[in-house]
Design a protein around this motif. Structure first.
Motif, short mmCIF file in Angstrom:
data_model
loop_
_atom_site.label_atom_id
_atom_site.label_comp_id
_atom_site.label_asym_id
_atom_site.label_seq_id
_atom_site.Cartn_x
_atom_site.Cartn_y
_atom_site.Cartn_z
N LYS A 147 0.84 -1.19 0.00
CA LYS A 147 0.00 0.00 0.00
C LYS A 147 0.87 1.24 0.00
O LYS A 147 1.88 1.30 0.72
CB LYS A 147 -0.90 -0.01 1.23
N VAL A 148 0.51 2.23 -0.79
CA VAL A 148 1.30 3.47 -0.88
C VAL A 148 1.08 4.31 0.37
O VAL A 148 -0.05 4.52 0.82
CB VAL A 148 0.90 4.28 -2.12
N ALA A 149 2.19 4.79 0.95
CA ALA A 149 2.14 5.60 2.16
C ALA A 149 3.14 6.75 2.06
O ALA A 149 4.10 6.69 1.30
CB ALA A 149 2.44 4.75 3.39
N LYS A 150 2.88 7.78 2.85
CA LYS A 150 3.80 8.91 2.95
C LYS A 150 4.54 8.80 4.27
O LYS A 150 3.94 8.68 5.34
CB LYS A 150 3.02 10.23 2.89
N ARG A 151 5.88 8.84 4.21
CA ARG A 151 6.70 8.68 5.39
C ARG A 151 6.76 9.97 6.19
O ARG A 151 6.41 11.06 5.71
CB ARG A 151 8.11 8.23 5.01
N ALA A 152 7.26 9.85 7.41
CA ALA A 152 7.40 11.02 8.28
C ALA A 152 8.34 12.07 7.69
O ALA A 152 8.20 13.27 7.97
CB ALA A 152 7.87 10.59 9.66
N ASP A 153 9.31 11.61 6.88
CA ASP A 153 10.26 12.55 6.28
C ASP A 153 9.75 13.17 4.99
O ASP A 153 10.47 13.90 4.31
CB ASP A 153 11.61 11.87 6.04
N GLY A 154 8.51 12.87 4.63
CA GLY A 154 7.91 13.46 3.44
C GLY A 154 8.08 12.64 2.18
O GLY A 154 7.49 12.97 1.14
N LYS A 155 8.89 11.58 2.22
CA LYS A 155 9.06 10.72 1.05
C LYS A 155 7.94 9.69 0.99
O LYS A 155 7.29 9.39 1.99
CB LYS A 155 10.43 10.02 1.11
N TYR A 156 7.75 9.13 -0.19
CA TYR A 156 6.68 8.17 -0.41
C TYR A 156 7.28 6.78 -0.67
O TYR A 156 8.33 6.65 -1.28
CB TYR A 156 5.83 8.59 -1.62
N GLN A 157 6.56 5.76 -0.20
CA GLN A 157 7.02 4.41 -0.45
C GLN A 157 5.84 3.45 -0.37
O GLN A 157 4.77 3.79 0.13
CB GLN A 157 8.08 3.98 0.56
N THR A 158 6.05 2.24 -0.90
CA THR A 158 5.07 1.17 -0.71
C THR A 158 5.43 0.44 0.58
O THR A 158 6.61 0.33 0.94
CB THR A 158 5.06 0.20 -1.89
N GLU A 159 4.41 -0.05 1.26
CA GLU A 159 4.62 -0.77 2.51
C GLU A 159 3.82 -2.06 2.49
O GLU A 159 2.71 -2.12 1.93
CB GLU A 159 4.21 0.10 3.70
N ILE A 160 4.37 -3.10 3.09
CA ILE A 160 3.73 -4.41 3.08
C ILE A 160 2.46 -4.38 3.93
O ILE A 160 2.49 -4.01 5.11
CB ILE A 160 4.70 -5.48 3.59
N ALA A 161 1.36 -4.78 3.31
CA ALA A 161 0.07 -4.85 4.02
C ALA A 161 -0.21 -6.28 4.48
O ALA A 161 -0.67 -6.50 5.60
CB ALA A 161 -1.06 -4.36 3.12
N GLU A 162 0.08 -7.26 3.61
CA GLU A 162 -0.13 -8.65 3.98
C GLU A 162 0.58 -9.56 2.99
O GLU A 162 0.84 -9.17 1.84
CB GLU A 162 -1.61 -9.00 4.01
N LYS A 163 0.92 -10.76 3.42
CA LYS A 163 1.49 -11.76 2.52
C LYS A 163 0.35 -12.48 1.82
O LYS A 163 -0.59 -12.94 2.47
CB LYS A 163 2.36 -12.77 3.28
N VAL A 164 0.44 -12.58 0.50
CA VAL A 164 -0.62 -13.21 -0.28
C VAL A 164 -0.21 -14.61 -0.75
O VAL A 164 -1.02 -15.53 -0.73
CB VAL A 164 -1.01 -12.32 -1.48
N PHE A 165 1.04 -14.77 -1.16
CA PHE A 165 1.54 -16.08 -1.60
C PHE A 165 2.87 -16.38 -0.91
O PHE A 165 3.71 -15.49 -0.78
CB PHE A 165 1.77 -16.11 -3.12
#
Length: 390
Positions: free
Chosen positions: A358-376
């Motif tokens: 899921k796309v999120a905005k970090r505390a430092d203002g940068k953006y990254q994807t973060e793991i929401a759940e394992k699917v496979f």
């Protein structure tokens, strides 16, 4: 009697032929990625990830001095073939690492794998044909089989109970693989499948169709600049209430341009920058320090490609000229992948875990994807059974 001037070249050639493969003190790698146009950011991530690994290993791979030659394929298959042939015939590279796009992989696969020496390692493109009946002992993939990341979203959509979707992808092999992958696990109604020209940047006509179809979710594969524009236009069209599911559309290569427009959008991946293991954390910190941006899977998979080469040369006793020994060592994948668990299947494609991100905005203002759940978990691609290799 031969004159001395005639004997010397013959003697020199004989001496060179007698030098054992183990005496080689340098390994040469040609990195062929897209560094032109809207998709250049993808190739830059792969190039930078590979170079960072070499730097971290002290400029050596398998104990040998590493010379890295970078070539821009310009996202043109014919140009890529020319560049690859130059790397093999002129530069005598031992490995070709690349490309980013599957249409380029289709073009360069045969020239490299049919060469007398070079081994091809794809840090991104992983088409279904080379995973199945056309698998090749001189071709390895450190990313995935194209279908798999898209399968994550198909499984997610199915599990969420979305009854209808609209699908969209560029009209080339990876695009076709993406929709096939999504549909492998999704059993609901597909209201529309749209294929766009590779490189398209205006999606107003397609967005009008999506609005009219009123699907419960939308799935797309639009890498690079295509993804940047699509996400912006999707928001502007007021469609954000329709869940946006994608792969390679909202990732670390596109997020610096998409910014808040991408927050909350879901994707599929084999890794994310918040992966919780020591080697991944060290890599992310080093990449950000070196290049000032958050690394994505393109960089991670290219970094792993360098680690694979390092392990293979060690496993082959430094005999870079012995392709049989190198490929046997590569099959073992004796290195610690940034993603954690990693091994090759019979087709030289990875067996690995996949995640919903899921796309999120970090505390430092940068953006990254973060793991929401394992699917496979330990997921073998659907085409491995068609590969005749063991």
């Amino acid at each position: 009697m031969l004159r001395a001037s005639a004997v010397l070249p013959v003697l020199a050639a004989a001496l060179l032929a007698a030098v054992p493969a183990s005496a080689q003190d340098k390994v040469k790698i040609g990195v062929v990625v897209t560094l032109s146009g809207p998709s250049a950011v993808l190739g830059a991530q792969a190039r930078d990830g590979f170079n960072l690994a070499v730097k971290t290993l002290g400029g050596k791979l398998g104990g040998l001095e590493a010379e890295v030659i970078v070539a821009d394929d310009e996202l043109k298959p014919d140009q890529a073939v020319t560049k690859v042939k130059g790397l093999i015939d002129r530069d005598n590279v031992d490995f070709v690492v690349g490309p980013i796009f599957s249409n380029v992989l289709q073009a360069i696969h045969k020239p490299v794998t049919d060469s007398a020496r070079a081994i091809l390692i794809s840090p991104n493109a992983g088409t279904s044909n080379f995973a199945g009946k056309q698998c090749n002992p001189n071709f390895f993939v450190t990313s995935y089989q194209n279908d798999q990341v898209h399968e994550v979203l198909g499984k997610y959509a199915q599990d969420k109970g979305y009854k209808s979707v609209v699908l969209m992808a560029p009209n080339y092999q990876a695009g076709k693989d993406s929709l096939a992958g999504f549909k492998r696990h999704y059993k609901g109604q597909v209201l529309d499948e749209m294929f766009t020209p590779l490189g398209q940047l205006d999606f107003s006509a397609e967005l009008t169709k999506i609005a009219a179809a009123k699907p419960e979710a939308f799935f797309t594969f639009m890498p690079g600049g295509m993804g940047v524009n699509l996400v912006r236009q999707y928001r502007q069209a007021g469609l954000a209430a329709i869940p946006f599911l994608s792969a390679f559309t909202t990732d670390e290569s596109t997020l610096p341009a998409q910014k808040d427009d991408a927050i909350g959008f879901l994707g599929g991946a084999n890794w994310a920058p918040d992966m919780n293991n020591p080697q991944s954390k060290a890599f992310v910190a080093a990449f950000e320090a070196a290049y000032g941006s958050v690394p994505g899977t393109y960089a991670m998979q290219a970094y792993d490609a360098a680690l694979l080469i390092d392990s293979a040369i060690k496993g082959a006793g430094g005999k870079v000229g012995d392709r049989a020994a190198l490929t046997a060592a590569m099959k073992k994948a004796d290195f610690t992948s940034l993603r954690g668990k990693f091994r090759f299947g019979n087709n030289n494609y990875p067996i690995q875990d996949f995640y919903l991100v899921k796309v999120a905005k970090r505390a430092d203002g940068k953006y990254q994807t973060e793991i929401a759940e394992k699917v496979f978990a330990d997921y073998v691609d659907a085409h491995a059974g068609d590969c005749p290799m063991k």
